[in-house]
Design a protein around this motif. Structure first.
Motif, mmCIF file in Angstrom:
data_model
loop_
_atom_site.group_PDB
_atom_site.id
_atom_site.type_symbol
_atom_site.label_atom_id
_atom_site.label_comp_id
_atom_site.label_asym_id
_atom_site.label_seq_id
_atom_site.Cartn_x
_atom_site.Cartn_y
_atom_site.Cartn_z
ATOM 1 N N ASN A 35 0.824 -1.210 0.000
ATOM 2 C CA ASN A 35 0.000 0.000 0.000
ATOM 3 C C ASN A 35 0.863 1.266 0.000
ATOM 4 N N THR A 36 1.788 1.316 -0.950
ATOM 5 C CA THR A 36 2.684 2.466 -1.041
ATOM 6 C C THR A 36 3.071 2.733 -2.486
ATOM 7 N N ARG A 37 3.402 3.991 -2.761
ATOM 8 C CA ARG A 37 3.970 4.355 -4.056
ATOM 9 C C ARG A 37 5.410 4.825 -3.887
ATOM 10 N N ASN A 38 5.938 4.621 -2.694
ATOM 11 C CA ASN A 38 7.315 5.014 -2.403
ATOM 12 C C ASN A 38 8.269 4.101 -3.176
ATOM 13 N N ALA A 39 8.963 4.677 -4.154
ATOM 14 C CA ALA A 39 9.814 3.881 -5.039
ATOM 15 C C ALA A 39 10.948 3.192 -4.292
ATOM 16 N N VAL A 40 11.462 3.828 -3.245
ATOM 17 C CA VAL A 40 12.570 3.243 -2.482
ATOM 18 C C VAL A 40 12.113 1.974 -1.767
ATOM 19 N N ILE A 41 10.946 2.042 -1.134
ATOM 20 C CA ILE A 41 10.409 0.876 -0.423
ATOM 21 C C ILE A 41 10.090 -0.251 -1.402
ATOM 22 N N ILE A 42 9.490 0.105 -2.523
ATOM 23 C CA ILE A 42 9.131 -0.899 -3.528
ATOM 24 C C ILE A 42 10.378 -1.581 -4.079
ATOM 25 N N GLU A 43 11.397 -0.804 -4.398
ATOM 26 C CA GLU A 43 12.633 -1.379 -4.941
ATOM 27 C C GLU A 43 13.343 -2.256 -3.915
ATOM 28 N N GLU A 44 13.256 -1.879 -2.638
ATOM 29 C CA GLU A 44 13.857 -2.709 -1.588
ATOM 30 C C GLU A 44 13.162 -4.069 -1.533
ATOM 31 N N ALA A 45 11.834 -4.047 -1.601
ATOM 32 C CA ALA A 45 11.075 -5.303 -1.573
ATOM 33 C C ALA A 45 11.395 -6.159 -2.797
ATOM 34 N N ILE A 46 11.484 -5.527 -3.956
ATOM 35 C CA ILE A 46 11.814 -6.258 -5.183
ATOM 36 C C ILE A 46 13.193 -6.895 -5.075
ATOM 37 N N SER A 47 14.132 -6.173 -4.490
ATOM 38 C CA SER A 47 15.490 -6.693 -4.326
ATOM 39 C C SER A 47 15.495 -7.942 -3.450
ATOM 40 N N TYR A 48 14.744 -7.915 -2.350
ATOM 41 C CA TYR A 48 14.665 -9.087 -1.473
ATOM 42 C C TYR A 48 13.943 -10.239 -2.171
ATOM 43 N N TYR A 49 12.886 -9.906 -2.898
ATOM 44 C CA TYR A 49 12.165 -10.936 -3.654
ATOM 45 C C TYR A 49 13.126 -11.669 -4.589
ATOM 46 N N ARG A 50 13.897 -10.909 -5.342
ATOM 47 C CA ARG A 50 14.808 -11.518 -6.312
ATOM 48 C C ARG A 50 15.940 -12.271 -5.632
ATOM 49 N N GLU A 51 16.327 -11.819 -4.445
ATOM 50 C CA GLU A 51 17.377 -12.511 -3.696
ATOM 51 C C GLU A 51 17.009 -13.974 -3.498
ATOM 52 N N ARG A 52 15.759 -14.216 -3.128
ATOM 53 C CA ARG A 52 15.321 -15.595 -2.919
ATOM 54 C C ARG A 52 14.953 -16.275 -4.228
ATOM 55 N N TYR A 53 14.239 -15.548 -5.103
ATOM 56 C CA TYR A 53 13.725 -16.170 -6.322
ATOM 57 C C TYR A 53 14.852 -16.626 -7.240
ATOM 58 N N VAL A 54 15.886 -15.811 -7.362
ATOM 59 C CA VAL A 54 16.996 -16.147 -8.264
ATOM 60 C C VAL A 54 17.793 -17.336 -7.744
ATOM 61 N N SER A 55 17.844 -17.497 -6.421
ATOM 62 C CA SER A 55 18.631 -18.594 -5.857
ATOM 63 C C SER A 55 17.870 -19.919 -5.864
ATOM 64 N N ILE A 56 16.602 -19.906 -5.439
ATOM 65 C CA ILE A 56 15.851 -21.169 -5.385
ATOM 66 C C ILE A 56 14.421 -21.075 -5.922
ATOM 67 N N GLY A 57 13.843 -19.887 -5.891
ATOM 68 C CA GLY A 57 12.427 -19.749 -6.235
ATOM 69 C C GLY A 57 12.077 -20.177 -7.645
ATOM 70 N N TYR A 58 12.969 -19.885 -8.596
ATOM 71 C CA TYR A 58 12.657 -20.215 -9.989
ATOM 72 C C TYR A 58 12.598 -21.724 -10.226
ATOM 73 N N MET A 59 13.223 -22.495 -9.329
ATOM 74 C CA MET A 59 13.181 -23.954 -9.461
ATOM 75 C C MET A 59 11.965 -24.566 -8.763
ATOM 76 N N GLU A 60 11.239 -23.760 -7.989
ATOM 77 C CA GLU A 60 10.003 -24.224 -7.350
ATOM 78 C C GLU A 60 8.853 -23.977 -8.329
ATOM 79 N N ASN A 61 8.921 -24.644 -9.426
ATOM 80 C CA ASN A 61 8.150 -24.314 -10.612
ATOM 81 C C ASN A 61 7.804 -25.625 -11.314
ATOM 82 N N VAL A 62 6.607 -25.725 -11.854
ATOM 83 C CA VAL A 62 6.171 -26.968 -12.491
ATOM 84 C C VAL A 62 5.663 -26.667 -13.898
ATOM 85 N N LEU A 63 6.167 -27.399 -14.869
ATOM 86 C CA LEU A 63 5.705 -27.238 -16.243
ATOM 87 C C LEU A 63 4.286 -27.797 -16.360
#
Length: 218
Positions: free
Chosen positions: A57-85
């Motif tokens: 519930n924010t339009r603060n670009a700094v907060i949003i980018e911080e969240a995106i950075s943490y999201y990618r931290e996990r997704y790039v390491s293991i999240g993309y493999m938690e995926n089913v064709l």
């Protein structure tokens, strides 16, 4: 010649586990409460900045980018493999390339992440190119690039969310909305889908009407 652009999440593969876990990881890191995974499925498909803007519930670009950075931290390491064709997808891709149809991936994900997922499923050989939305890019920009690479040929955009249909409409592509993903029939129709398909057989039947080929049984 027919050219097909596939969305990735909710169209080729089911990424629910990896995406929802990575969103919750990011929420914890920025001090926001976790959410039930089922409540996060609605966020599969939209760009990450829109996802975290709404959840936090924010339009603060700094907060949003911080969240995106943490999201990618996990997704790039293991999240993309938690995926089913999704069932029959590889067989569908095989049918299409045998019939001379040029295939692309057009996703809101970053290109490097999208390529990692396609490689994880060993699908590289089916696609001419895997295109993601990098800095300042939107999905219709990817479709414009595909059109420029295949001048004069019919483009089909296949996806499960309004974002896919809207992108296709912006470049005058024919749009197929798939109902095995995360968008509803109402959402897809409202966004201008030319046809809705419940399974891969119906999808192939529609492509057949555009490309004029016989579809083998899967």
């Amino acid at each position: 010649m027919t050219v097909v652009a596939f969305d990735l999440d909710g169209t080729l593969s089911n990424p629910s586990k990896g995406i929802t876990a990575s969103i919750n990881y990011a929420l914890e890191k920025v001090g926001a409460p976790r959410k039930e995974p089922a409540d996060l499925n609605q966020y599969i498909g939209p760009p990450l900045n829109e996802i975290f803007s709404e959840i936090l519930n924010t339009r603060n670009a700094v907060i949003i980018e911080e969240a995106i950075s943490y999201y990618r931290e996990r997704y790039v390491s293991i999240g993309y493999m938690e995926n089913v064709l999704y069932e029959d997808i590889q067989e569908v891709l095989e049918v299409l390339i045998v019939r001379g149809i040029r295939l692309y991936v057009a996703t809101s994900k970053r290109t490097d992440i999208a390529k990692s997922i396609i490689k994880y499923f060993d699908l590289q050989r089916y696609f001419v190119q895997v295109l993601g939305c990098d800095v300042q890019q939107q999905k219709h920009d990817l479709l414009k690039k595909i059109i420029n690479l295949n001048d004069g040929h019919t483009l089909l955009m296949i996806g499960d969310r309004s974002y896919d249909m809207n992108a296709g409409r912006k470049v005058s592509a024919k749009c197929i909305g798939v109902l095995w993903g995360y968008g509803s029939s109402v959402e897809l129709k409202k966004a201008g889908a030319d046809v809705l398909v419940r399974n891969t057989s119906e999808m192939l039947d529609y492509i057949k009407t555009v490309h004029n080929f016989g579809v083998a049984d899967l």
